[in-house]
Design a protein around this motif. Structure first.
Motif, mmCIF file in Angstrom:
data_model
loop_
_atom_site.group_PDB
_atom_site.id
_atom_site.type_symbol
_atom_site.label_atom_id
_atom_site.label_comp_id
_atom_site.label_asym_id
_atom_site.label_seq_id
_atom_site.Cartn_x
_atom_site.Cartn_y
_atom_site.Cartn_z
ATOM 1 N N THR A 41 -2.321 5.146 8.163
ATOM 2 C CA THR A 41 -1.949 6.140 9.170
ATOM 3 C C THR A 41 -0.526 5.881 9.652
ATOM 4 O OG1 THR A 41 -2.764 4.786 10.998
ATOM 5 C CG2 THR A 41 -4.345 6.326 9.971
ATOM 6 N N GLY A 42 -0.039 6.791 10.444
ATOM 7 C CA GLY A 42 1.284 6.611 11.042
ATOM 8 C C GLY A 42 1.360 5.331 11.851
ATOM 9 N N TYR B 85 -5.921 6.121 3.213
ATOM 10 C CA TYR B 85 -4.476 6.209 3.443
ATOM 11 C C TYR B 85 -4.125 5.461 4.720
ATOM 12 C CZ TYR B 85 -4.495 10.002 0.033
ATOM 13 O OH TYR B 85 -4.638 10.741 -1.110
ATOM 14 N N TRP C 146 0.836 -1.202 0.000
ATOM 15 C CA TRP C 146 0.000 0.000 0.000
ATOM 16 C C TRP C 146 0.870 1.251 0.000
ATOM 17 C CZ3 TRP C 146 -5.251 -0.204 2.769
ATOM 18 C CH2 TRP C 146 -5.934 0.985 2.625
ATOM 19 N N GLY C 147 1.876 1.248 0.863
ATOM 20 C CA GLY C 147 2.779 2.393 0.937
ATOM 21 C C GLY C 147 2.080 3.653 1.411
ATOM 22 N N ARG C 148 2.440 4.766 0.819
ATOM 23 C CA ARG C 148 1.883 6.054 1.247
ATOM 24 C C ARG C 148 0.848 6.603 0.262
ATOM 25 N NH1 ARG C 148 3.924 7.430 6.026
ATOM 26 N NH2 ARG C 148 5.975 6.585 6.479
ATOM 27 N N ARG C 149 0.508 5.818 -0.731
ATOM 28 C CA ARG C 149 -0.465 6.288 -1.727
ATOM 29 C C ARG C 149 -1.891 6.082 -1.224
ATOM 30 N NH1 ARG C 149 -1.766 1.426 -5.198
ATOM 31 N NH2 ARG C 149 -0.623 -0.235 -4.134
ATOM 32 N N HIS D 270 2.379 2.481 9.558
ATOM 33 C CA HIS D 270 3.778 2.567 9.145
ATOM 34 C C HIS D 270 4.714 2.301 10.324
ATOM 35 C CE1 HIS D 270 2.739 3.810 5.123
ATOM 36 N NE2 HIS D 270 1.944 4.747 5.618
#
Length: 98
Positions: free
Chosen positions: A87-88, A85, A43-46, A91
């Motif tokens: 969330t932090g 998206y 997914w990453g940050r996109r 990640h």
């Protein structure tokens, strides 16, 4: 219809199917934390549409409805553009796992 109760029952059924599949043997499938890590990494940050997020979860062996659970758990947020998206928290979890 009691929608929350029905949703809970469906989650229990899905969990039962996962356990049944594991009991049947065959090729070793990654466990849930590994599949979670794969989802986050891909997914990453996109931002993803609801359909894209559901397809990504399905690809990694999760029910498409997992998106909702992740949103309630603050793993996913819906941006002003309507996209989902990570969330932090997501990640950070992936970084801690490495």
């Amino acid at each position: 219809m009691d929608v929350p109760r029905a949703q809970s029952a469906l989650r229990q059924i899905a969990k039962g199917f996962e356990e049944l599949a594991a009991a049947l043997g065959g090729p070793e499938e990654p466990d849930e934390p590994e599949r979670t890590a794969r989802v986050i990494a891909e997914w990453g940050r996109r931002g993803l549409t609801k359909q894209e997020a559901s397809a990504l979860f399905r690809k990694h062996g999760f029910a498409p409805q997992t998106t909702g659970g992740w949103a309630r758990g603050d793993w996913i947020a819906i941006g002003e553009d309507g996209l989902r998206y990570l969330t932090g928290r997501s990640h950070d979890w992936l970084e801690e796992r490495s």
